[in-house]
Write an enzyme that holds these catalytic residues in place. Structure first.
Site, mmCIF file in Angstrom:
data_model
loop_
_atom_site.group_PDB
_atom_site.id
_atom_site.type_symbol
_atom_site.label_atom_id
_atom_site.label_comp_id
_atom_site.label_asym_id
_atom_site.label_seq_id
_atom_site.Cartn_x
_atom_site.Cartn_y
_atom_site.Cartn_z
ATOM 1 N N GLY A 46 4.641 3.791 1.246
ATOM 2 C CA GLY A 46 4.757 2.698 0.280
ATOM 3 C C GLY A 46 6.210 2.398 -0.043
ATOM 4 N N CYS A 49 -9.978 -0.432 -8.892
ATOM 5 C CA CYS A 49 -9.213 -1.188 -9.886
ATOM 6 C C CYS A 49 -9.898 -2.498 -10.247
ATOM 7 C CB CYS A 49 -7.805 -1.442 -9.402
ATOM 8 S SG CYS A 49 -7.730 -2.425 -7.898
ATOM 9 N N GLU A 62 -1.033 -6.455 -9.162
ATOM 10 C CA GLU A 62 -2.210 -6.433 -10.034
ATOM 11 C C GLU A 62 -2.269 -5.011 -10.545
ATOM 12 O OE1 GLU A 62 -5.281 -7.165 -12.310
ATOM 13 O OE2 GLU A 62 -4.332 -8.754 -11.147
#
Length: 180
Positions: free
Chosen positions: A7, A80, A45
């Site tokens: 990431g 999520c 988000e």
């Protein structure tokens, strides 16, 4: 921890123009910080679950409640985008709670390798503990449990299994406000 390395590498890489991330607020801050030196767009988000809102004119109220409750149990509630709150007209609370209770009680908790299981464990001990604390806090604050609650499901004395739980809460309860 490979996921963090990958990431960070994507967010920092000069040939990547844009990063889209969905996850926790803490992880989102790390992604934004990693992307900042290369001045790239970052869409995020973070840390929230949207409510499932059912109004009086819904075609089939019972079916809508059932489908909404089943959706939150997918992936053991660890998505999520799981609609962990359901908002219904006050005069339909009892009807919604009865459907939610039936759905929660119909969930078969166990090993994800078993065909009859439709609710496996949560990811780790830290998450299991966090859920237990939140459930107990909800009870202490006056949330009305209609199914489930604290502890492991009957017959599962080990593992990170959580009882399928449904409760009536309001905006003052931690269970309402929590984004977990």
């Amino acid at each position: 921890y490979q996921r963090r390395v990958h990431g960070g590498g994507v967010a920092q890489h000069p040939l990547v123009d844009c990063v889209s991330f969905t996850g926790s607020t803490r992880a989102g801050a790390l992604v934004a910080a990693a992307a900042a030196p290369t001045i790239k767009r970052v869409g995020q988000e973070l840390g929230g679950k949207s409510p499932n809102i059912l109004l009086d004119d819904v075609q089939d109220f019972g079916r809508a409640v059932e489908e909404g409750v089943r959706q939150v149990f997918l992936n053991s509630g660890q998505s999520c985008n799981a609609p962990s709150r359901m908002l219904v007209p006050a005069h339909r609370h009892e009807e919604a709670l009865e459907v939610a209770r039936k759905v929660a009680e119909s969930m078969r908790v166990g090993s994800p390798w078993e065909e009859t299981t439709n609710l496996g464990p949560v990811v780790n001990h830290v998450q299991w503990e966090r859920i237990q604390v939140l459930l107990q806090q909800g009870v202490d604050e006056g949330a009305r449990l209609v199914a489930g609650g604290c502890g492991r499901p009957q017959g599962l004395s080990s593992g990170y299994y959580v009882k399928p739980t449904s409760a009536l809460v309001n905006p003052v309860h931690s269970l309402w406000r929590c984004e977990e």
